[in-house]
Design a protein around this motif. Structure first.
Motif, mmCIF file in Angstrom:
data_model
loop_
_atom_site.group_PDB
_atom_site.id
_atom_site.type_symbol
_atom_site.label_atom_id
_atom_site.label_comp_id
_atom_site.label_asym_id
_atom_site.label_seq_id
_atom_site.Cartn_x
_atom_site.Cartn_y
_atom_site.Cartn_z
ATOM 1 N N MET A 1 0.683 -1.028 -0.001
ATOM 2 C CA MET A 1 0.073 0.108 0.273
ATOM 3 C C MET A 1 0.893 1.336 0.096
ATOM 4 N N LYS A 2 0.413 2.158 -0.425
ATOM 5 C CA LYS A 2 1.284 3.651 -0.661
ATOM 6 C C LYS A 2 0.699 4.403 0.445
ATOM 7 N N TYR A 3 1.738 5.370 1.067
ATOM 8 C CA TYR A 3 1.447 6.107 2.211
ATOM 9 C C TYR A 3 2.103 7.450 1.703
ATOM 10 N N GLU A 4 1.400 8.330 2.198
ATOM 11 C CA GLU A 4 1.738 9.790 2.033
ATOM 12 C C GLU A 4 2.669 10.014 3.351
ATOM 13 N N ILE A 5 3.762 10.708 3.462
ATOM 14 C CA ILE A 5 4.429 11.041 4.536
ATOM 15 C C ILE A 5 4.162 12.409 4.929
ATOM 16 N N ARG A 6 3.753 12.756 6.134
ATOM 17 C CA ARG A 6 3.250 13.991 6.496
ATOM 18 C C ARG A 6 4.368 14.568 7.649
ATOM 19 N N SER A 7 4.924 15.681 7.515
ATOM 20 C CA SER A 7 5.120 16.426 8.802
ATOM 21 C C SER A 7 4.188 16.909 9.502
ATOM 22 N N ILE A 8 4.447 16.932 10.874
ATOM 23 C CA ILE A 8 3.263 17.519 11.766
ATOM 24 C C ILE A 8 3.914 18.468 12.636
ATOM 25 N N GLU A 9 3.097 19.408 12.660
ATOM 26 C CA GLU A 9 3.132 20.606 13.633
ATOM 27 C C GLU A 9 1.912 20.382 14.492
ATOM 28 N N ALA A 10 2.321 20.088 16.007
ATOM 29 C CA ALA A 10 1.242 20.025 16.929
ATOM 30 C C ALA A 10 1.552 20.908 18.035
ATOM 31 N N TRP A 11 0.468 20.984 18.861
ATOM 32 C CA TRP A 11 0.702 21.676 20.149
ATOM 33 C C TRP A 11 0.083 20.919 21.194
ATOM 34 N N GLN A 69 6.042 9.206 16.779
ATOM 35 C CA GLN A 69 5.792 10.051 17.902
ATOM 36 C C GLN A 69 7.297 9.983 18.680
ATOM 37 N N ASP A 70 7.510 11.225 19.541
ATOM 38 C CA ASP A 70 8.489 11.097 20.483
ATOM 39 C C ASP A 70 8.295 10.277 21.708
ATOM 40 N N ARG A 71 9.039 9.208 21.987
ATOM 41 C CA ARG A 71 8.665 8.411 22.916
ATOM 42 C C ARG A 71 8.292 8.933 24.362
ATOM 43 N N ARG A 72 8.881 9.944 24.551
ATOM 44 C CA ARG A 72 8.861 10.566 25.996
ATOM 45 C C ARG A 72 8.011 11.410 26.227
ATOM 46 N N THR A 73 7.534 12.305 25.228
ATOM 47 C CA THR A 73 6.407 13.206 25.393
ATOM 48 C C THR A 73 5.180 12.835 24.555
ATOM 49 N N GLY A 74 5.224 11.941 23.867
ATOM 50 C CA GLY A 74 3.992 11.610 22.756
ATOM 51 C C GLY A 74 3.701 12.555 21.708
ATOM 52 N N GLU A 75 4.580 13.682 21.646
ATOM 53 C CA GLU A 75 4.315 14.395 20.500
ATOM 54 C C GLU A 75 4.493 14.190 19.200
ATOM 55 N N PRO A 76 3.595 13.880 18.217
ATOM 56 C CA PRO A 76 3.408 13.686 16.748
ATOM 57 C C PRO A 76 4.586 14.401 16.052
ATOM 58 N N VAL A 77 5.369 13.731 15.273
ATOM 59 C CA VAL A 77 6.286 14.326 14.514
ATOM 60 C C VAL A 77 6.089 13.857 12.783
ATOM 61 N N PHE A 78 5.764 12.814 12.788
ATOM 62 C CA PHE A 78 5.418 12.260 11.173
ATOM 63 C C PHE A 78 4.148 11.662 11.245
ATOM 64 N N ALA A 79 3.644 11.496 9.923
ATOM 65 C CA ALA A 79 2.559 10.432 9.796
ATOM 66 C C ALA A 79 2.626 9.898 8.591
ATOM 67 N N LEU A 80 1.820 8.571 8.569
ATOM 68 C CA LEU A 80 1.773 7.803 7.231
ATOM 69 C C LEU A 80 0.438 7.733 7.148
ATOM 70 N N LEU A 81 -0.189 8.352 6.020
ATOM 71 C CA LEU A 81 -1.651 8.142 5.625
ATOM 72 C C LEU A 81 -1.968 7.314 4.348
ATOM 73 N N PRO A 82 -2.819 6.427 4.228
ATOM 74 C CA PRO A 82 -2.851 5.697 3.023
ATOM 75 C C PRO A 82 -3.497 6.413 1.977
ATOM 76 N N VAL A 83 -2.747 6.257 0.724
ATOM 77 C CA VAL A 83 -3.171 6.847 -0.284
ATOM 78 C C VAL A 83 -4.093 6.152 -1.295
ATOM 79 N N ASP A 84 -3.812 4.912 -1.433
ATOM 80 C CA ASP A 84 -4.712 3.873 -1.988
ATOM 81 C C ASP A 84 -4.570 2.595 -1.531
ATOM 82 N N LYS A 85 -5.478 1.791 -1.766
ATOM 83 C CA LYS A 85 -5.468 0.343 -1.173
ATOM 84 C C LYS A 85 -5.254 -0.653 -2.050
#
Length: 85
Positions: A1-11, A69-85
């Motif tokens: 399956m193909k995934y798009e990589i997203r860089s995340i800005e989170a608060w 995620q950062d293991r210590r804080t749980g802050e999301p850094v990147f995500a993989l989202l499915p593009v097609d199945k």
């Protein structure tokens, strides 16, 4: 399956949870069977994560989406989202 990589800005909210403020598509990857180890290894090989991230990053999933995620804080850094199945 193909995934798009997203860089995340989170608060971080006062309740301790992290919320995506914004995310940006920075690439794509193909995984036949994504596992935590495989995702982290490929992210290091592709230069998204450094070697110093070993032991400091973790992967959370809801079954379709994967969040690095950062293991210590749980802050999301990147995500993989499915593009097609």
């Amino acid at each position: 399956m193909k995934y798009e990589i997203r860089s995340i800005e989170a608060w971080r909210e006062p309740d301790g949870g992290w919320y995506w403020n914004n995310s940006y598509v920075i690439g794509s990857l193909v995984f036949e069977e994504p596992t935590t180890r495989r995702i982290l290894r490929v992210f290091r090989e592709e230069g998204y994560l450094s070697e110093e991230s070993k032991g400091r990053a973790t992967v959370w999933t809801n079954g379709e989406m994967f969040e690095i995620q950062d293991r210590r804080t749980g802050e999301p850094v990147f995500a993989l989202l499915p593009v097609d199945k």
